[in-house]
Design a protein around this motif. Structure first.
Motif, PDB file in Angstrom:
ATOM      1  N   ALA A 144       0.853  -1.188   0.000  1.00 34.06           N
ATOM      2  CA  ALA A 144       0.000   0.000   0.000  1.00 34.06           C
ATOM      3  C   ALA A 144       0.884   1.231   0.000  1.00 34.06           C
ATOM      4  O   ALA A 144       1.944   1.250   0.631  1.00 34.06           O
ATOM      5  CB  ALA A 144      -0.924   0.004   1.218  1.00 34.06           C
ATOM      6  N   ARG A 145       0.467   2.256  -0.719  1.00 36.12           N
ATOM      7  CA  ARG A 145       1.247   3.488  -0.758  1.00 36.12           C
ATOM      8  C   ARG A 145       0.320   4.703  -0.738  1.00 36.12           C
ATOM      9  O   ARG A 145      -0.764   4.689  -1.336  1.00 36.12           O
ATOM     10  CB  ARG A 145       2.155   3.524  -1.980  1.00 36.12           C
ATOM     11  CG  ARG A 145       1.502   3.174  -3.303  1.00 36.12           C
ATOM     12  CD  ARG A 145       2.562   2.854  -4.350  1.00 36.12           C
ATOM     13  NE  ARG A 145       1.977   2.441  -5.626  1.00 36.12           N
ATOM     14  CZ  ARG A 145       2.452   1.459  -6.380  1.00 36.12           C
ATOM     15  NH1 ARG A 145       3.522   0.780  -5.999  1.00 36.12           N
ATOM     16  NH2 ARG A 145       1.886   1.151  -7.530  1.00 36.12           N
ATOM     17  N   LEU A 146       0.759   5.721  -0.036  1.00 36.30           N
ATOM     18  CA  LEU A 146       0.030   6.988   0.028  1.00 36.30           C
ATOM     19  C   LEU A 146       0.619   7.920  -1.020  1.00 36.30           C
ATOM     20  O   LEU A 146       1.817   8.196  -1.019  1.00 36.30           O
ATOM     21  CB  LEU A 146       0.146   7.604   1.423  1.00 36.30           C
ATOM     22  CG  LEU A 146      -0.429   9.013   1.588  1.00 36.30           C
ATOM     23  CD1 LEU A 146      -1.934   9.023   1.361  1.00 36.30           C
ATOM     24  CD2 LEU A 146      -0.094   9.571   2.978  1.00 36.30           C
ATOM     25  N   VAL A 159       4.611   7.572   1.282  1.00 33.00           N
ATOM     26  CA  VAL A 159       5.021   6.448   2.125  1.00 33.00           C
ATOM     27  C   VAL A 159       4.490   5.155   1.498  1.00 33.00           C
ATOM     28  O   VAL A 159       3.425   5.146   0.872  1.00 33.00           O
ATOM     29  CB  VAL A 159       4.485   6.617   3.570  1.00 33.00           C
ATOM     30  CG1 VAL A 159       2.976   6.647   3.598  1.00 33.00           C
ATOM     31  CG2 VAL A 159       5.022   5.529   4.486  1.00 33.00           C
ATOM     32  N   THR A 160       5.273   4.079   1.640  1.00 30.83           N
ATOM     33  CA  THR A 160       4.899   2.772   1.095  1.00 30.83           C
ATOM     34  C   THR A 160       5.077   1.709   2.168  1.00 30.83           C
ATOM     35  O   THR A 160       6.051   1.743   2.925  1.00 30.83           O
ATOM     36  CB  THR A 160       5.758   2.413  -0.137  1.00 30.83           C
ATOM     37  OG1 THR A 160       5.565   3.406  -1.147  1.00 30.83           O
ATOM     38  CG2 THR A 160       5.362   1.045  -0.694  1.00 30.83           C
ATOM     39  N   GLN A 161       4.137   0.774   2.244  1.00 32.75           N
ATOM     40  CA  GLN A 161       4.223  -0.340   3.183  1.00 32.75           C
ATOM     41  C   GLN A 161       4.058  -1.644   2.416  1.00 32.75           C
ATOM     42  O   GLN A 161       3.044  -1.856   1.737  1.00 32.75           O
ATOM     43  CB  GLN A 161       3.138  -0.226   4.254  1.00 32.75           C
ATOM     44  CG  GLN A 161       3.176  -1.336   5.291  1.00 32.75           C
ATOM     45  CD  GLN A 161       4.464  -1.333   6.106  1.00 32.75           C
ATOM     46  OE1 GLN A 161       4.854  -0.310   6.648  1.00 32.75           O
ATOM     47  NE2 GLN A 161       5.129  -2.475   6.181  1.00 32.75           N
ATOM     48  N   ASN A 162       5.053  -2.519   2.509  1.00 31.89           N
ATOM     49  CA  ASN A 162       5.008  -3.814   1.836  1.00 31.89           C
ATOM     50  C   ASN A 162       4.510  -4.900   2.785  1.00 31.89           C
ATOM     51  O   ASN A 162       4.848  -4.900   3.973  1.00 31.89           O
ATOM     52  CB  ASN A 162       6.388  -4.203   1.307  1.00 31.89           C
ATOM     53  CG  ASN A 162       6.886  -3.250   0.234  1.00 31.89           C
ATOM     54  OD1 ASN A 162       6.095  -2.759  -0.577  1.00 31.89           O
ATOM     55  ND2 ASN A 162       8.179  -2.984   0.213  1.00 31.89           N
ATOM     56  N   GLY A 163       3.728  -5.817   2.238  1.00 33.95           N
ATOM     57  CA  GLY A 163       3.257  -6.955   3.015  1.00 33.95           C
ATOM     58  C   GLY A 163       4.066  -8.210   2.717  1.00 33.95           C
ATOM     59  O   GLY A 163       5.034  -8.183   1.961  1.00 33.95           O
ATOM     60  N   TYR A 175      -5.308  13.313  -2.269  1.00 30.24           N
ATOM     61  CA  TYR A 175      -4.565  12.142  -1.804  1.00 30.24           C
ATOM     62  C   TYR A 175      -5.290  10.860  -2.180  1.00 30.24           C
ATOM     63  O   TYR A 175      -6.520  10.822  -2.300  1.00 30.24           O
ATOM     64  CB  TYR A 175      -4.377  12.199  -0.290  1.00 30.24           C
ATOM     65  CG  TYR A 175      -3.488  13.346   0.129  1.00 30.24           C
ATOM     66  CD1 TYR A 175      -2.105  13.193   0.171  1.00 30.24           C
ATOM     67  CD2 TYR A 175      -4.032  14.586   0.459  1.00 30.24           C
ATOM     68  CE1 TYR A 175      -1.285  14.246   0.531  1.00 30.24           C
ATOM     69  CE2 TYR A 175      -3.216  15.643   0.817  1.00 30.24           C
ATOM     70  CZ  TYR A 175      -1.841  15.467   0.847  1.00 30.24           C
ATOM     71  OH  TYR A 175      -1.033  16.517   1.187  1.00 30.24           O
ATOM     72  N   MET A 176      -4.489   9.820  -2.335  1.00 29.21           N
ATOM     73  CA  MET A 176      -5.014   8.513  -2.681  1.00 29.21           C
ATOM     74  C   MET A 176      -4.163   7.432  -2.025  1.00 29.21           C
ATOM     75  O   MET A 176      -2.938   7.535  -1.982  1.00 29.21           O
ATOM     76  CB  MET A 176      -4.982   8.338  -4.200  1.00 29.21           C
ATOM     77  CG  MET A 176      -5.476   7.002  -4.697  1.00 29.21           C
ATOM     78  SD  MET A 176      -5.393   6.933  -6.499  1.00 29.21           S
ATOM     79  CE  MET A 176      -6.490   8.290  -6.936  1.00 29.21           C
ATOM     80  N   ILE A 177      -4.842   6.434  -1.478  1.00 33.88           N
ATOM     81  CA  ILE A 177      -4.135   5.238  -1.026  1.00 33.88           C
ATOM     82  C   ILE A 177      -4.279   4.199  -2.131  1.00 33.88           C
ATOM     83  O   ILE A 177      -5.396   3.810  -2.484  1.00 33.88           O
ATOM     84  CB  ILE A 177      -4.674   4.730   0.309  1.00 33.88           C
ATOM     85  CG1 ILE A 177      -4.290   5.714   1.424  1.00 33.88           C
ATOM     86  CG2 ILE A 177      -4.131   3.335   0.620  1.00 33.88           C
ATOM     87  CD1 ILE A 177      -4.714   5.303   2.806  1.00 33.88           C
ATOM     88  N   GLU A 178      -3.155   3.828  -2.672  1.00 31.70           N
ATOM     89  CA  GLU A 178      -3.110   2.874  -3.771  1.00 31.70           C
ATOM     90  C   GLU A 178      -2.715   1.514  -3.210  1.00 31.70           C
ATOM     91  O   GLU A 178      -1.612   1.354  -2.692  1.00 31.70           O
ATOM     92  CB  GLU A 178      -2.110   3.351  -4.813  1.00 31.70           C
ATOM     93  CG  GLU A 178      -2.246   2.720  -6.172  1.00 31.70           C
ATOM     94  CD  GLU A 178      -1.356   3.398  -7.196  1.00 31.70           C
ATOM     95  OE1 GLU A 178      -1.887   4.069  -8.096  1.00 31.70           O
ATOM     96  OE2 GLU A 178      -0.124   3.270  -7.068  1.00 31.70           O
ATOM     97  N   VAL A 179      -3.640   0.559  -3.287  1.00 34.17           N
ATOM     98  CA  VAL A 179      -3.388  -0.793  -2.785  1.00 34.17           C
ATOM     99  C   VAL A 179      -3.040  -1.666  -3.989  1.00 34.17           C
ATOM    100  O   VAL A 179      -3.780  -1.699  -4.980  1.00 34.17           O
ATOM    101  CB  VAL A 179      -4.599  -1.351  -2.033  1.00 34.17           C
ATOM    102  CG1 VAL A 179      -4.253  -2.680  -1.367  1.00 34.17           C
ATOM    103  CG2 VAL A 179      -5.086  -0.338  -0.986  1.00 34.17           C
ATOM    104  N   VAL A 180      -1.925  -2.374  -3.888  1.00 30.44           N
ATOM    105  CA  VAL A 180      -1.375  -3.074  -5.039  1.00 30.44           C
ATOM    106  C   VAL A 180      -1.076  -4.521  -4.666  1.00 30.44           C
ATOM    107  O   VAL A 180      -0.607  -4.805  -3.563  1.00 30.44           O
ATOM    108  CB  VAL A 180      -0.068  -2.391  -5.509  1.00 30.44           C
ATOM    109  CG1 VAL A 180       0.578  -3.177  -6.648  1.00 30.44           C
ATOM    110  CG2 VAL A 180      -0.335  -0.960  -5.935  1.00 30.44           C
ATOM    111  N   VAL A 181      -1.362  -5.426  -5.588  1.00 28.85           N
ATOM    112  CA  VAL A 181      -0.846  -6.788  -5.504  1.00 28.85           C
ATOM    113  C   VAL A 181       0.165  -6.934  -6.635  1.00 28.85           C
ATOM    114  O   VAL A 181      -0.196  -6.883  -7.810  1.00 28.85           O
ATOM    115  CB  VAL A 181      -1.956  -7.842  -5.617  1.00 28.85           C
ATOM    116  CG1 VAL A 181      -1.338  -9.232  -5.749  1.00 28.85           C
ATOM    117  CG2 VAL A 181      -2.862  -7.792  -4.395  1.00 28.85           C
TER     118      VAL A 181
END
Length: 316
Positions: free
Chosen positions: A217-219, A241-245, A281-287
């Protein structure tokens, strides 16, 4: 020179809150103070409170000015003027001030209106300035200014506090055959968030493909600047900011993942009520599918200020 005889010119503002922020309808109080080393004649001391938007950028190739085009636009949101010391109409001349410290209290009222928050960006700014001008006989007037940290009051709309969700899917091709789909559903607990707040992103993933996938996920912030009438615009996007799972193995179904994004405390507030400047702003959720494209779900959010939210009545 103006400074001859003047020392320690200060504009001191007082605020109703500890963070020294202001919003529409607030009363601004404070003092103008200065020291005089000798008797000085003053024609007038005036004060102006203003809100202004200014954008400017250029485009084109080459280093020469004739190869570049320049764009700009300005808006005056409001302008209020008042006098702290005016010329003596009875005596018909300037006021003589003795040596020493002089203090002038002032009070002004920020008008009600739909005004955007203070902003300083790459190609523009939104400023709220309190300017004090001191005018002396046979001298150019000298101005001193201080900037107010202005925050927009957001509307307490129910959709801002409702969950936000989106879904997307993609079939993954492997040479001459296609494997099963990668499906993503992303959910946020609401649309409005404060600076410094942790956003919980809930991911529901079905990976029916033959490849490993990784959620993240990234803001993202987008600043957009316009000329009047929006005939020209300049827009830029950046990742804040980016958070990896953790990776998810092939042929995995009903995988539940939670990603935590912390909104930086120095993030700008959302600006959507200005005709020549926007910040969204957008939260982009990525697989992220190994060796293939991404599956993306985009969730638009707004970023607001804590103090302003506290002043809004809550829905029953």
């Amino acid at each position: 020179m103006f400074e001859s005889g003047f020392k320690n010119v200060n504009i001191n503002l007082t605020s109703a809150n500890s963070r020294r922020t202001f919003s529409c309808g607030d009363i601004v109080t404070g003092t103008l103070s200065f020291d005089l080393t000798k008797e000085t004649k003053i024609t007038s001391i005036t004060m102006a409170l203003s809100g202004n938007v200014d954008v400017h950028w250029s485009s084109g190739s080459g280093g020469k000015k004739r190869h570049r085009r320049h764009f700009s636009a300005k808006i005056n949101l409001f302008l209020l003027k008042s006098g702290l010391l005016l010329e003596n109409s009875l005596g018909g001349g300037p006021t003589k001030l003795p040596p020493g410290t002089h203090v002038y209290p002032f009070t002004c009222h920020i008008p009600h209106g739909d005004f955007p928050s203070t902003f300083h960006g790459v190609h523009g700014k939104i400023q709220y300035l309190l300017t004090v001008s001191i005018d002396r006989p046979w001298h150019f007037a000298k101005s001193f200014e201080t900037e107010l940290n202005f925050l927009e009051r957001i509307n307490n709309k129910p959709e801002l506090w409702a969950p936000l969700s989106g879904s997307n899917s993609m079939y993954v091709c492997c040479l001459c055959w296609a494997s099963g789909p990668v499906e993503l559903t992303a959910t946020l607990e609401r649309k409005a968030f404060m600076r410094g707040e942790i956003v919980k992103v809930i991911c529901e993933i079905n990976n029916a493909s033959s490849r490993t996938v990784t959620p993240k996920a990234r803001l993202k912030e987008r600043q957009t600047y316009y000329t009047h009438g929006r005939h020209n615009r300049n827009s830029g996007t950046r990742n804040l900011v980016t958070q990896n799972g953790e990776a998810i193995k092939a042929n995995s179904s009903d995988v539940h993942k939670e990603l935590l994004l912390t909104i930086p405390t120095n993030t700008h507030l959302t600006i959507s009520n200005c005709p020549i400047l926007e910040v969204d702003y957008m939260i982009e959720v990525v697989v992220d599918v190994r060796g293939s494209s991404e599956v993306i779900v985009r969730c638009p959010i707004i970023i607001y200020d804590y103090n302003i939210y506290n002043q809004i009545p809550q829905q029953p």
